[in-house]
Structures are given as C-alpha cells and as structure tokens.
Motif scaffolding. Structure first.
Motif, PDB file in Angstrom:
ATOM      1  N   ILE A  14       3.543 -14.881  -2.719  1.00 27.42           N
ATOM      2  CA  ILE A  14       4.999 -15.058  -2.732  1.00 27.42           C
ATOM      3  C   ILE A  14       5.695 -13.700  -2.787  1.00 27.42           C
ATOM      4  O   ILE A  14       6.690 -13.465  -2.081  1.00 27.42           O
ATOM      5  CB  ILE A  14       5.425 -15.956  -3.911  1.00 27.42           C
ATOM      6  CG1 ILE A  14       4.950 -17.386  -3.660  1.00 27.42           C
ATOM      7  CG2 ILE A  14       6.928 -15.907  -4.129  1.00 27.42           C
ATOM      8  CD1 ILE A  14       5.127 -18.317  -4.837  1.00 27.42           C
ATOM      9  N   ALA A  15       5.178 -12.778  -3.597  1.00 28.88           N
ATOM     10  CA  ALA A  15       5.764 -11.450  -3.691  1.00 28.88           C
ATOM     11  C   ALA A  15       5.653 -10.717  -2.348  1.00 28.88           C
ATOM     12  O   ALA A  15       6.606 -10.061  -1.910  1.00 28.88           O
ATOM     13  CB  ALA A  15       5.074 -10.647  -4.793  1.00 28.88           C
ATOM     14  N   ALA A  16       4.517 -10.835  -1.675  1.00 31.01           N
ATOM     15  CA  ALA A  16       4.328 -10.167  -0.382  1.00 31.01           C
ATOM     16  C   ALA A  16       5.279 -10.730   0.666  1.00 31.01           C
ATOM     17  O   ALA A  16       5.882  -9.968   1.434  1.00 31.01           O
ATOM     18  CB  ALA A  16       2.877 -10.317   0.079  1.00 31.01           C
ATOM     19  N   VAL A  17       5.435 -12.039   0.707  1.00 31.79           N
ATOM     20  CA  VAL A  17       6.354 -12.663   1.667  1.00 31.79           C
ATOM     21  C   VAL A  17       7.783 -12.215   1.383  1.00 31.79           C
ATOM     22  O   VAL A  17       8.547 -11.912   2.308  1.00 31.79           O
ATOM     23  CB  VAL A  17       6.227 -14.206   1.614  1.00 31.79           C
ATOM     24  CG1 VAL A  17       7.369 -14.880   2.343  1.00 31.79           C
ATOM     25  CG2 VAL A  17       4.888 -14.640   2.186  1.00 31.79           C
ATOM     26  N   THR A  18       8.150 -12.123   0.116  1.00 29.39           N
ATOM     27  CA  THR A  18       9.496 -11.689  -0.255  1.00 29.39           C
ATOM     28  C   THR A  18       9.750 -10.250   0.189  1.00 29.39           C
ATOM     29  O   THR A  18      10.783  -9.951   0.793  1.00 29.39           O
ATOM     30  CB  THR A  18       9.704 -11.817  -1.775  1.00 29.39           C
ATOM     31  OG1 THR A  18       9.485 -13.174  -2.157  1.00 29.39           O
ATOM     32  CG2 THR A  18      11.091 -11.385  -2.184  1.00 29.39           C
ATOM     33  N   VAL A  19       8.802  -9.366  -0.092  1.00 25.70           N
ATOM     34  CA  VAL A  19       8.964  -7.957   0.276  1.00 25.70           C
ATOM     35  C   VAL A  19       9.017  -7.801   1.793  1.00 25.70           C
ATOM     36  O   VAL A  19       9.868  -7.076   2.325  1.00 25.70           O
ATOM     37  CB  VAL A  19       7.840  -7.096  -0.339  1.00 25.70           C
ATOM     38  CG1 VAL A  19       7.845  -5.694   0.236  1.00 25.70           C
ATOM     39  CG2 VAL A  19       7.983  -7.049  -1.850  1.00 25.70           C
ATOM     40  N   LEU A  20       8.138  -8.480   2.515  1.00 22.52           N
ATOM     41  CA  LEU A  20       8.143  -8.398   3.975  1.00 22.52           C
ATOM     42  C   LEU A  20       9.441  -8.947   4.559  1.00 22.52           C
ATOM     43  O   LEU A  20       9.973  -8.396   5.527  1.00 22.52           O
ATOM     44  CB  LEU A  20       6.934  -9.119   4.559  1.00 22.52           C
ATOM     45  CG  LEU A  20       5.581  -8.447   4.291  1.00 22.52           C
ATOM     46  CD1 LEU A  20       4.447  -9.339   4.790  1.00 22.52           C
ATOM     47  CD2 LEU A  20       5.526  -7.082   4.925  1.00 22.52           C
ATOM     48  N   SER A  21       9.956 -10.012   3.967  1.00 25.85           N
ATOM     49  CA  SER A  21      11.227 -10.573   4.433  1.00 25.85           C
ATOM     50  C   SER A  21      12.366  -9.580   4.235  1.00 25.85           C
ATOM     51  O   SER A  21      13.224  -9.430   5.110  1.00 25.85           O
ATOM     52  CB  SER A  21      11.548 -11.865   3.673  1.00 25.85           C
ATOM     53  OG  SER A  21      10.577 -12.834   3.922  1.00 25.85           O
ATOM     54  N   LEU A  22      12.386  -8.906   3.092  1.00 25.24           N
ATOM     55  CA  LEU A  22      13.432  -7.915   2.840  1.00 25.24           C
ATOM     56  C   LEU A  22      13.331  -6.736   3.803  1.00 25.24           C
ATOM     57  O   LEU A  22      14.352  -6.237   4.300  1.00 25.24           O
ATOM     58  CB  LEU A  22      13.361  -7.429   1.396  1.00 25.24           C
ATOM     59  CG  LEU A  22      13.806  -8.439   0.342  1.00 25.24           C
ATOM     60  CD1 LEU A  22      13.465  -7.926  -1.059  1.00 25.24           C
ATOM     61  CD2 LEU A  22      15.290  -8.718   0.462  1.00 25.24           C
ATOM     62  N   ILE A  23      12.113  -6.281   4.084  1.00 24.36           N
ATOM     63  CA  ILE A  23      11.928  -5.181   5.033  1.00 24.36           C
ATOM     64  C   ILE A  23      12.413  -5.594   6.413  1.00 24.36           C
ATOM     65  O   ILE A  23      13.135  -4.846   7.085  1.00 24.36           O
ATOM     66  CB  ILE A  23      10.451  -4.742   5.068  1.00 24.36           C
ATOM     67  CG1 ILE A  23      10.080  -4.045   3.761  1.00 24.36           C
ATOM     68  CG2 ILE A  23      10.171  -3.835   6.263  1.00 24.36           C
ATOM     69  CD1 ILE A  23       8.597  -3.778   3.597  1.00 24.36           C
TER      70      ILE A  23
END
Length: 56
Positions: A14-23
């Motif tokens: 979930i953290a990885a998906v969130t960070v990738l979405s923000l990028i």
C-alpha cells in the motif's frame, strides 16, 4: 487471521502504491503546468521573473 508477514507485505504494498501514485501525479501535473506556461507565453503573457525587452 492474517499473519504478521502478510500484514507487513500488504502495508509495504500500500505504501509503494501510494508513493508511486504521488510521483506519477507530480510528473503529469508538471507537464500540464509547462504546457500552460507555454500557451501563456505564446499569447504574449510573460512571467515577472523573465527579462523584459526594455531592461533598465
């Protein structure tokens, strides 16, 4: 019941998906702002920080 390992993996996912979405959002928004600036500059509207033709 979820094991500790599964909980950690899901949390990291979930953290990885969130960070990738923000990028991705920042990259897409940056391109959009650049296009807007180009459209404004081609219409003759300049940024205040841009040097003007009648510099003192």
């Amino acid at each position: 019941m979820m094991t500790h390992t599964a909980y950690v993996l899901v949390s990291y996912g979930i953290a990885a998906v969130t960070v990738l979405s923000l990028i991705l959002w920042v990259l897409v928004d940056g391109r959009s702002r650049r296009r807007e600036l180009q459209a404004l500059e081609s219409a003759g509207i300049r940024r205040r920080s841009a040097p003007s033709g009648d510099a003192q």
